[in-house]
Design a protein around this motif. Structure first.
Motif, PDB file in Angstrom:
ATOM      1  N   LYS A   1      11.714   0.619  12.457  1.00  0.00           N
ATOM      2  CA  LYS A   1      11.368   0.720  11.759  1.00  0.00           C
ATOM      3  C   LYS A   1      12.701  -0.693  10.921  1.00  0.00           C
ATOM      4  O   LYS A   1      12.825  -1.613  11.602  1.00  0.00           O
TER       5      LYS A   1
ATOM      6  N   LEU B   1       2.508  -0.775  11.519  1.00  0.00           N
ATOM      7  CA  LEU B   1       3.323  -0.349  11.406  1.00  0.00           C
ATOM      8  C   LEU B   1       4.307   1.510  11.625  1.00  0.00           C
ATOM      9  O   LEU B   1       3.860   2.090  10.593  1.00  0.00           O
TER      10      LEU B   1
ATOM     11  N   ASN C   1       9.263   1.675   6.631  1.00  0.00           N
ATOM     12  CA  ASN C   1       9.935   0.456   5.574  1.00  0.00           C
ATOM     13  C   ASN C   1       9.717  -0.554   6.471  1.00  0.00           C
ATOM     14  O   ASN C   1       9.827  -1.298   5.544  1.00  0.00           O
ATOM     15  N   ALA C   2       8.688  -0.518   7.287  1.00  0.00           N
ATOM     16  CA  ALA C   2       8.084  -2.491   8.104  1.00  0.00           C
ATOM     17  C   ALA C   2       7.066  -2.806   7.220  1.00  0.00           C
ATOM     18  O   ALA C   2       6.829  -2.027   6.725  1.00  0.00           O
ATOM     19  N   LYS C   3       7.627  -3.854   7.281  1.00  0.00           N
ATOM     20  CA  LYS C   3       6.175  -4.541   6.154  1.00  0.00           C
ATOM     21  C   LYS C   3       5.696  -5.902   6.800  1.00  0.00           C
ATOM     22  O   LYS C   3       5.697  -6.335   7.738  1.00  0.00           O
TER      23      LYS C   3
ATOM     24  N   CYS D   1       6.013   2.070   4.373  1.00  0.00           N
ATOM     25  CA  CYS D   1       5.452   1.025   5.200  1.00  0.00           C
ATOM     26  C   CYS D   1       4.358   0.664   4.315  1.00  0.00           C
ATOM     27  O   CYS D   1       4.170   0.604   3.343  1.00  0.00           O
TER      28      CYS D   1
ATOM     29  N   ALA E   1       2.995   5.505   2.572  1.00  0.00           N
ATOM     30  CA  ALA E   1       2.166   3.963   2.639  1.00  0.00           C
ATOM     31  C   ALA E   1       1.759   3.711   2.180  1.00  0.00           C
ATOM     32  O   ALA E   1       0.626   3.522   1.384  1.00  0.00           O
TER      33      ALA E   1
END
Length: 314
Positions: A186, A212, A216-218, A246, A275
């Motif tokens: 995260k 991911l 909210n991972a980028k 993500c 996503a």
């Protein structure tokens, strides 16, 4: 030869990948320096532990950054081969504990040897809200008689940041095979850049996967490079959007000239409707307008092409 003299001689291979090799040798700060299969020097500092030993024909190293320590200066890892017929095998583990931060500059220089192998197996663990910047600079000499094969597995905890940059843009490449797999939790951030310039019969194979797995991972994955003569480049980049919100993007830009072959394989996988994963790839000749502008200043086509390529991958 004394260790002190060996360290001074290390300047001769570090100079190909570092702006100020004498500062690395004579300066302060954490480092590990390896020549062929021998560790020449290991230096720790407050907040960082560095272990290194030769075991079963391998260089085994472990770097741990303690919780909460944030370094304003980088750690240097210098790997060199200056003889013929050498197989350098590296096994390294890097751990950043929670809320720590450090930059690692890796100098891998193999300026003169022939029939060389540099094989690295690496594992990186980035703790909660920790930040790791990893910049790798390579020089493989002018003959290309080398196989370089780094494999990396990266795990990033919540809020962690991983910035990776690989540079091999001067001299020959030989055979380069990069394999990297990243798993991100995260709110983590990943930025991966690869820069290569392949000549003659150089071969480049890059296979990188980012998963991911946290909300909210980028991730941004970029490739900048060129292939000339009879070189072959294969780029395979994959991003998996496995969690809510993500985001990821793959961006490949490659210049091709002569009889070179460039293959770009972007793969996007989405397993959550919120996503967003995108990709773009551009492979072709240099921009004609840029070429004509430089040629109008008195350069021939090859000189102008070289300047454009160097500007793109510099």
């Amino acid at each position: 030869m004394s260790v002190k003299n060996e360290l001074l001689e290390a300047i001769e291979f570090i100079k190909y990948t570092a702006e100020d090799p004498e500062k690395i040798i004579h300066g302060k700060g954490p480092r590990i320096i390896v020549r062929e299969g021998k560790i020449l020097d290991v230096r720790e500092d407050e907040g960082i532990e560095i272990e290194g030993e030769t075991k079963d024909g391998k260089i085994v190293a472990k770097i741990r950054v303690k919780e909460g320590y944030k370094f304003k200066y980088p750690i240097h890892v210098c790997m060199g081969i200056t003889q013929d017929n050498v197989e350098q095998i590296i096994d390294v583990e890097i751990i950043l504990e929670d809320n720590s931060e450090i930059s690692l500059l890796s100098h891998c220089s193999f300026p003169k040897g022939k029939n060389l192998k540099h094989i690295m197996d690496g594992r990186i663990k980035i703790g909660k809200n920790a930040k790791f910047t990893y910049k790798e600079f390579h020089y493989h000499g002018e003959e290309g008689k080398i196989l370089v094969k780094p494999t990396m597995k990266v795990n990033i905890d919540e809020g962690g940041v991983y910035i990776s940059e690989f540079n091999l843009t001067h001299g020959r490449i030989g055979v380069l095979e990069i394999n990297q797999e990243v798993e991100a939790k995260k709110d983590s951030i990943i930025d991966i850049v690869t820069k290569t310039y392949a000549l003659k019969d150089d071969v480049v194979k890059i296979d990188e996967v980012v998963k991911l797995n946290g909300e909210n991972a980028k991730c941004m994955m970029r490739s900048r490079g060129a292939g000339r003569d009879n070189s072959k480049i294969t780029l395979k980049f994959k991003i998996e959007g496995n969690a809510p919100y993500c985001k990821g993007h793959i961006d490949c830009a490659e210049v091709i000239k002569d009889n070179a072959e460039v293959e770009s394989i972007p793969i996007v996988v989405v397993r959550d409707e919120t996503a967003r994963i995108t990709h773009e790839a551009a492979i072709g000749s240099v921009d004609r307008k840029q070429l004509e502008t430089l040629m109008a200043k008195g350069l021939d086509e090859d000189e102008a092409t070289e300047i454009i390529i160097k500007g793109m991958i510099g």
